[in-house]
Design an enzyme around this catalytic site. Sequence first.
Site, PDB file in Angstrom:
ATOM      1  N   CYS A 107      22.506  75.401  29.927  1.00 33.13           N
ATOM      2  CA  CYS A 107      23.018  76.709  30.325  1.00 33.13           C
ATOM      3  C   CYS A 107      24.454  76.601  30.851  1.00 33.13           C
ATOM      4  CB  CYS A 107      22.068  77.350  31.338  1.00 33.13           C
ATOM      5  SG  CYS A 107      22.340  79.111  31.596  1.00 33.13           S
ATOM      6  N   ALA A 108      24.683  76.934  32.102  1.00 31.97           N
ATOM      7  CA  ALA A 108      26.027  76.881  32.681  1.00 31.97           C
ATOM      8  C   ALA A 108      26.424  75.476  33.103  1.00 31.97           C
ATOM      9  CB  ALA A 108      26.105  77.820  33.879  1.00 31.97           C
TER      10      ALA A 108
END
Length: 186
Positions: A107-108
């Site tokens: 994800c991030a």
Amino acid sequence: MTKKVIVLLADGFEDVEAVTPIDYLQRAGIEVTTVSISDLIEVTSRWGGIKLTANITLTINNIVKTDYDAVILPGGIPGAEKLAASKEVKELLQKMAAEKKLICAICASPALVLAPLGILKGKNFTCYPGMEEKVKDGIWSEARVVTDGNIITSRSAGTAGEFAVAIIAYLLGDEVSKKIAQTVLL
């Protein structure tokens, strides 16, 4: 010899991105240690407010000196931002990168945690859509999971199962990873 993996948890972690790899890796027989990056053993997820009790804390146990085969960084905001801000997380990742240990981020976290440390430099990677703009020296891919050497990255909660299976394949081989994927109907 049993493979040992740590999952770093900060308040605001993405629920599925942490729990899915923990579950799948344990099913594969991998020893998983959950690590709170704060002094508190209880960590709260982003969406469900799920409270996980980590096995240990990063600051109390000085995990940087401990020997693990891999590290997993769930995403989620603000969880990934807190991972990126942690001196101990940075030290651990730099040590593991220097030793060519497996570093996994979803994800991030690839963009916010790995990229600033130079871990994605010249590497193929993926991350949550739009976060790739923060990575100036990596090679972004739209693939759901990307393995480049000792780095495995993935896109989001929807790819957490594939991410976990890729980690298992790296550590234990394709036969074991396929068995886990079949077991959970991935």
